[in-house]
Design a protein around this motif. Structure first.
Motif, PDB file in Angstrom:
ATOM      1  N   VAL A   1      17.755  22.239  49.022  1.00 14.63           N
ATOM      2  CA  VAL A   1      17.949  21.611  47.583  1.00 14.63           C
ATOM      3  C   VAL A   1      16.695  21.164  46.792  1.00 14.63           C
ATOM      4  O   VAL A   1      15.897  20.691  47.762  1.00 14.63           O
ATOM      5  CB  VAL A   1      19.123  20.927  47.531  1.00 14.63           C
ATOM      6  CG1 VAL A   1      20.416  21.335  48.121  1.00 14.63           C
ATOM      7  CG2 VAL A   1      18.818  19.536  48.315  1.00 14.63           C
TER       8      VAL A   1
ATOM      9  N   GLY B   1      20.748  24.375  44.196  1.00 22.74           N
ATOM     10  CA  GLY B   1      21.539  24.561  45.440  1.00 22.74           C
ATOM     11  C   GLY B   1      22.970  23.694  45.246  1.00 22.74           C
ATOM     12  O   GLY B   1      23.428  23.116  46.490  1.00 22.74           O
ATOM     13  N   SER B   2      23.590  23.812  44.278  1.00 20.60           N
ATOM     14  CA  SER B   2      24.936  23.005  44.138  1.00 20.60           C
ATOM     15  C   SER B   2      26.023  23.390  44.693  1.00 20.60           C
ATOM     16  O   SER B   2      27.035  22.763  45.015  1.00 20.60           O
ATOM     17  CB  SER B   2      25.322  22.667  42.642  1.00 20.60           C
ATOM     18  OG  SER B   2      25.402  24.001  41.984  1.00 20.60           O
TER      19      SER B   2
END
Length: 243
Positions: free
Chosen positions: A53, A85-86
């Motif tokens: 992330v 990158g949620s």
């Protein structure tokens, strides 16, 4: 550089890291690495496990949807207020859409494994980051609305306002071709829309560069398309400070 600090204290420019509870931040800090974000760097590759992330500190990442026939359009916009990158926050290991660097900058990178470990160790971390995911979904919904209902020049005004929120100064390094991908229209349409905004003295357009001259005028031209997602961010996370 593994620990982004100066004089022993954190110096974060990313808003999520600024607002994050101290105990959760302490879980992530040992795994942080600063990295450069060159233009076109792929931050998330569709349908492939997310490797890391990125908490963006400077620059802009674009979430782009693509059809099987090769048509692309931007559906999400991430700057120093957010992270990539949620999907990891929502319990998945991959995303359906690409995310790549639109404007160069830098970020704090955390590999997926220690990030997932921190999420497992702290329910408050996941809950906090889900607030950002909610604001990103709100932004995506607003994008769908304006793409369906607003004129191209109104959509362009909104898009430039969103850039202006995330980029210091008034100058944006943008080509007409890149704008056409971001707005999901043909390049000649972008040229006409830029000429219209320039004719109203809202911007100055030069080769590979757009200079914002009148933000208030852009806000008026955006015709209500800008502001809802920004208000949600302020409600759920906090007021954005200059990057």
């Amino acid at each position: 550089m593994s620990d982004p600090t100066r004089d022993g204290s954190p110096q974060y420019r990313n808003e999520l890291l600024r607002f994050m509870p101290a105990d959760d931040l302490a879980l992530l800090a040992p795994h942080m690495q600063r990295c450069a974000l060159p233009v076109r760097m792929m931050l998330v590759t569709p349908n492939i496990p997310i490797e890391a992330v990125y908490f963006i500190e400077q620059g802009i990442g674009s979430v782009v949807a693509s059809t099987a026939s090769g048509h692309d359009a931007e559906i999400g916009f991430i700057g120093f207020e957010g992270m990539t990158g949620s999907a990891l926050v929502m319990g998945d290991d991959r995303a359906a859409h690409a995310c790549f660097v639109q404007l160069e900058g830098e970020a704090i990178r955390i590999d997926a494994a220690p990030f997932n470990a921190a999420l497992a160790a702290s329910p408050t971390l996941r809950l906090f980051l889900l607030r950002f995911v909610n604001t990103l979904h709100t932004q995506t919904g607003c994008t769908a609305l304006v793409n369906a209902r607003l004129k191209l020049e109104e959509r362009l005004a909104r898009w430039l306002l969103m850039c202006d929120d995330r980029v210091p100064g008034e100058s944006l390094a943008m080509t007409h071709e890149f704008l056409s991908i971001m707005l999901g229209v043909r390049r000649p349409g972008v040229t006409v829309a830029l000429q219209l905004l320039e004719g109203r003295a809202l911007i100055r357009s030069r080769r590979g560069e757009i200079v914002i001259r009148d933000r208030a005028g852009l806000l008026e031209l955006a015709n209500g398309g800008y502001g809802q997602a920004e208000a949600e961010y302020a409600r759920l996370i906090g007021e954005i400070m200059p990057g």
